[in-house]
Motif scaffolding. Structure first.
Motif, short mmCIF file in Angstrom:
data_model
loop_
_atom_site.label_atom_id
_atom_site.label_comp_id
_atom_site.label_asym_id
_atom_site.label_seq_id
_atom_site.Cartn_x
_atom_site.Cartn_y
_atom_site.Cartn_z
N MET A 17 75.89 43.41 18.57
CA MET A 17 77.32 43.67 18.60
C MET A 17 78.07 42.56 19.32
O MET A 17 79.18 42.22 18.94
CB MET A 17 77.56 45.03 19.27
CG MET A 17 78.97 45.49 19.20
SD MET A 17 79.42 45.88 17.50
CE MET A 17 81.00 46.54 17.72
N LYS A 18 77.42 42.02 20.37
CA LYS A 18 78.08 40.95 21.13
C LYS A 18 78.28 39.71 20.27
O LYS A 18 79.29 39.03 20.39
CB LYS A 18 77.24 40.60 22.35
CG LYS A 18 77.83 41.01 23.64
CD LYS A 18 76.99 40.49 24.78
CE LYS A 18 77.63 40.91 26.08
NZ LYS A 18 76.90 40.45 27.23
N SER A 19 77.30 39.40 19.43
CA SER A 19 77.42 38.20 18.61
C SER A 19 78.55 38.35 17.59
O SER A 19 79.22 37.38 17.25
CB SER A 19 76.10 37.89 17.90
OG SER A 19 75.80 38.90 16.97
N VAL A 20 78.76 39.56 17.09
CA VAL A 20 79.85 39.79 16.15
C VAL A 20 81.19 39.59 16.84
O VAL A 20 82.10 38.96 16.29
CB VAL A 20 79.75 41.22 15.55
CG1 VAL A 20 80.96 41.53 14.70
CG2 VAL A 20 78.46 41.37 14.76
N ILE A 21 81.30 40.08 18.05
CA ILE A 21 82.54 39.92 18.81
C ILE A 21 82.77 38.44 19.13
O ILE A 21 83.89 37.94 19.01
CB ILE A 21 82.50 40.77 20.10
CG1 ILE A 21 82.52 42.26 19.74
CG2 ILE A 21 83.67 40.43 21.01
CD1 ILE A 21 82.31 43.18 20.90
N ASN A 22 81.70 37.73 19.50
CA ASN A 22 81.83 36.30 19.78
C ASN A 22 82.26 35.53 18.54
O ASN A 22 83.10 34.63 18.61
CB ASN A 22 80.51 35.74 20.31
CG ASN A 22 80.25 36.17 21.74
OD1 ASN A 22 81.17 36.56 22.45
ND2 ASN A 22 78.99 36.12 22.13
N LYS A 23 81.70 35.88 17.39
CA LYS A 23 82.08 35.21 16.15
C LYS A 23 83.54 35.48 15.80
O LYS A 23 84.25 34.59 15.35
CB LYS A 23 81.18 35.65 15.00
CG LYS A 23 79.79 35.09 15.10
CD LYS A 23 78.92 35.56 13.96
CE LYS A 23 77.50 35.05 14.11
NZ LYS A 23 76.63 35.51 13.04
N LEU A 24 83.99 36.70 16.02
CA LEU A 24 85.39 37.03 15.75
C LEU A 24 86.33 36.28 16.69
O LEU A 24 87.40 35.82 16.27
CB LEU A 24 85.61 38.54 15.87
CG LEU A 24 85.05 39.38 14.73
CD1 LEU A 24 85.22 40.87 15.04
CD2 LEU A 24 85.72 39.04 13.43
N ILE A 25 85.94 36.15 17.94
CA ILE A 25 86.77 35.42 18.90
C ILE A 25 86.86 33.95 18.51
O ILE A 25 87.94 33.35 18.50
CB ILE A 25 86.21 35.58 20.33
CG1 ILE A 25 86.44 37.02 20.81
CG2 ILE A 25 86.86 34.60 21.29
CD1 ILE A 25 85.77 37.34 22.13
N VAL A 26 85.72 33.36 18.16
CA VAL A 26 85.72 31.95 17.76
C VAL A 26 86.55 31.76 16.49
O VAL A 26 87.31 30.80 16.37
CB VAL A 26 84.27 31.46 17.56
CG1 VAL A 26 84.23 30.09 16.90
CG2 VAL A 26 83.54 31.42 18.89
N LEU A 27 86.39 32.65 15.54
CA LEU A 27 87.15 32.55 14.29
C LEU A 27 88.64 32.66 14.54
O LEU A 27 89.44 31.90 13.99
CB LEU A 27 86.69 33.64 13.31
CG LEU A 27 87.40 33.67 11.97
CD1 LEU A 27 87.09 32.40 11.19
CD2 LEU A 27 86.98 34.89 11.18
N SER A 28 89.04 33.61 15.37
CA SER A 28 90.47 33.77 15.64
C SER A 28 91.03 32.59 16.43
O SER A 28 92.16 32.15 16.18
CB SER A 28 90.72 35.08 16.39
OG SER A 28 90.08 35.06 17.65
N LEU A 29 90.25 32.04 17.36
CA LEU A 29 90.73 30.87 18.11
C LEU A 29 90.88 29.65 17.21
O LEU A 29 91.86 28.92 17.32
CB LEU A 29 89.77 30.56 19.26
CG LEU A 29 89.90 31.45 20.49
CD1 LEU A 29 88.83 31.10 21.51
CD2 LEU A 29 91.28 31.35 21.10
#
Length: 57
Positions: free
Chosen positions: A1-13
């Protein structure tokens, strides 16, 4: 779950930091460089073929 959140943060940034114009500009610059390389390679091949045919006479 953490990796999905990290990917979403990177994508949004990255979507916020890169405007669409700069992203498209970099794509066109890369495409132009590849196009120039292909044209030079084709010209070199044509010159090589012509030199081979003219050398046999």
């Amino acid at each position: 779950m953490k990796s999905v959140i990290n990917k979403l943060i990177v994508l949004s940034l990255t979507s916020l930091l890169f405007t669409s114009c700069s992203a498209i500009e970099s794509i066109f610059k890369a495409g132009m460089g590849v196009g120039i390389f292909i044209v030079i390679a084709i010209l070199a091949i044509i010159v090589y073929i012509i030199s081979k045919f003219s050398g046999k006479k």
